[in-house]
Design a protein around this motif. Structure first.
Motif, short mmCIF file in Angstrom:
data_model
loop_
_atom_site.label_atom_id
_atom_site.label_comp_id
_atom_site.label_asym_id
_atom_site.label_seq_id
_atom_site.Cartn_x
_atom_site.Cartn_y
_atom_site.Cartn_z
N ASP A 65 -34.26 -22.32 34.18
CA ASP A 65 -34.28 -23.69 34.70
C ASP A 65 -33.77 -23.75 36.14
N LEU A 66 -32.85 -22.84 36.46
CA LEU A 66 -32.40 -22.75 37.85
C LEU A 66 -33.58 -22.39 38.76
N GLN A 67 -34.46 -21.52 38.24
CA GLN A 67 -35.64 -21.17 39.03
C GLN A 67 -36.45 -22.41 39.38
N VAL A 68 -36.58 -23.31 38.40
CA VAL A 68 -37.33 -24.55 38.63
C VAL A 68 -36.68 -25.36 39.75
N ILE A 69 -35.36 -25.56 39.63
CA ILE A 69 -34.65 -26.39 40.60
C ILE A 69 -34.65 -25.74 41.98
N GLU A 70 -34.56 -24.43 42.01
CA GLU A 70 -34.58 -23.72 43.29
C GLU A 70 -35.93 -23.92 43.99
N LEU A 71 -37.00 -23.89 43.20
CA LEU A 71 -38.33 -24.10 43.79
C LEU A 71 -38.50 -25.53 44.28
N LEU A 72 -37.95 -26.50 43.54
CA LEU A 72 -38.13 -27.91 43.91
C LEU A 72 -37.23 -28.31 45.06
N PHE A 73 -35.93 -27.99 44.94
CA PHE A 73 -34.95 -28.48 45.92
C PHE A 73 -34.85 -27.60 47.16
N TYR A 74 -35.01 -26.31 46.97
CA TYR A 74 -34.74 -25.37 48.05
C TYR A 74 -36.04 -24.98 48.75
N VAL A 75 -37.02 -24.50 47.96
CA VAL A 75 -38.28 -24.10 48.57
C VAL A 75 -39.11 -25.33 48.93
N GLY A 76 -38.92 -26.44 48.17
CA GLY A 76 -39.62 -27.68 48.50
C GLY A 76 -40.99 -27.82 47.86
N LEU A 77 -41.20 -27.15 46.72
CA LEU A 77 -42.49 -27.27 46.03
C LEU A 77 -42.57 -28.56 45.23
N ARG A 78 -43.80 -28.97 44.91
CA ARG A 78 -44.01 -30.09 43.99
C ARG A 78 -43.97 -29.56 42.56
N ASN A 79 -43.82 -30.52 41.62
CA ASN A 79 -43.73 -30.14 40.19
C ASN A 79 -44.89 -29.23 39.77
N LYS A 80 -46.11 -29.63 40.17
CA LYS A 80 -47.29 -28.90 39.73
C LYS A 80 -47.28 -27.47 40.28
N GLU A 81 -46.91 -27.35 41.56
CA GLU A 81 -46.87 -26.02 42.19
C GLU A 81 -45.85 -25.13 41.49
#
Ligand SMILES: [Zn+2]
Length: 299
Positions: free
Chosen positions: A154-170
């Motif tokens: 789940d941290l991977q998810v948050i890291e992609l959304l908050f840090y990398v700046g991806l959208r949910n779908k990406e």
């Protein structure tokens, strides 16, 4: 996700008092990873090593401004990044560099920590620093809650959304997870953040109103404070393939998907170390070329 802050603070205090052995120790500890990082950007012969030398000289010059509360490694990476930028800029302008003495460059004051807000008032800087501290505290709390529950996926998810700046779908596509699951993780994370926010002083909550909507600030604080970066020993275990899950997967993610530059530099350095590369003499060269600046440069 931890830093050796006590050992570093001790080392810096010794260097400030002009202790040559402490200076050598700092160079030994950080040369490899900084050089590996510089080599990803500067590919000409000797260029990366020049940037490394400038980094250590710059560190001594800026020592009076160094705040021991900051991570030493992060500070050194900020300086090397700055020096790489200078070297690239020089190359871009073309031609031979202007003639001058090596010491000219290194005697210039350097404050990478505040380079983004050079002209702003002290009060504003303090306010920004306070905001960043509060954001970092919240994010760290969130990251620790994932770690403590063994929920690194789940941290991977948050890291992609908050840090990398991806959208949910990406993020869903990249991680091979359902988009609804991604949305759920995000929803719960925002809930956790809100709970932590409610426990803050009213004054700090007010500070956040201006920035909490700014994704760029969150990503920057995350990167600068290296909030989800791995311990060097963890990266070492990863290379040896002896890391347990979920850490093995998370480390692979942080290196290969997020492509964290500082952890990649650490990995390359560790890999080179394991291969007993011929860089063994680099720290000694760095020491010899900088030790003369130690007593004058640090006070
Ligand atoms: Zn990292």
């Amino acid at each position: 996700m931890e830093k050796d802050s006590d050992a570093d603070a001790f080392l810096v205090a010794a260097i400030r008092s002009g202790d040559q052995r402490a200076w050598k120790q700092l160079i030994d500890r950080y040369s490899g990873r900084l050089l590996a990082f510089a080599r990803t950007r500067l590919r000409g012969v000797g260029e990366a090593e020049d940037a490394l030398q400038e980094t250590f000289l710059g560190f001594l010059t800026s020592l009076p401004h160094y705040d021991p509360e900051r991570s030493l490694e992060t500070y050194l990476f900020a300086i090397v990044r700055y020096k790489i930028g200078e070297a690239l800029e020089k190359k871009r302008r073309g031609g031979a560099p202007a003639p001058g003495f090596d010491a000219d460059e290194s005697s210039r004051p350097l404050e990478p920590a505040v380079s983004e807000t050079p002209s702003q008032s002290v009060m504003h800087r303090e306010r920004v620093a306070r905001q960043e501290h509060v954001i970092a505290t919240l994010l760290r709390g969130l990251i620790e809650s994932f770690r403590d529950r063994g929920k690194l996926e789940d941290l991977q998810v948050i890291e992609l959304l908050f840090y990398v700046g991806l959208r949910n779908k990406e993020a869903a596509d990249l991680l091979g997870r359902d988009e609804k699951a991604i949305a759920g993780v995000k929803f719960r994370a925002l809930g956790t953040l809100r709970e932590m926010l409610d426990q803050l002083e009213a004054e700090d909550r007010g500070l956040l109103d201006e920035v909490v909507s700014s994704d760029a600030t969150i990503a920057r604080v995350w990167r600068e404070r290296r909030l989800s970066c791995l311990k060097r020993s963890t990266i070492g275990s990863f290379l040896l393939g002896v890391l347990d899950e979920p850490w093995q997967s998370y480390t692979a993610f942080h290196l290969d998907v997020v492509k964290c530059e500082m952890c990649l530099a650490n990995r390359d350095d560790l890999a080179a170390e394991a291969a007993e590369a011929s860089d063994a003499a680099v720290p000694e060269r760095m020491f010899q070329s900088s030790v003369g600046f130690l007593s004058t440069g640090s006070r």
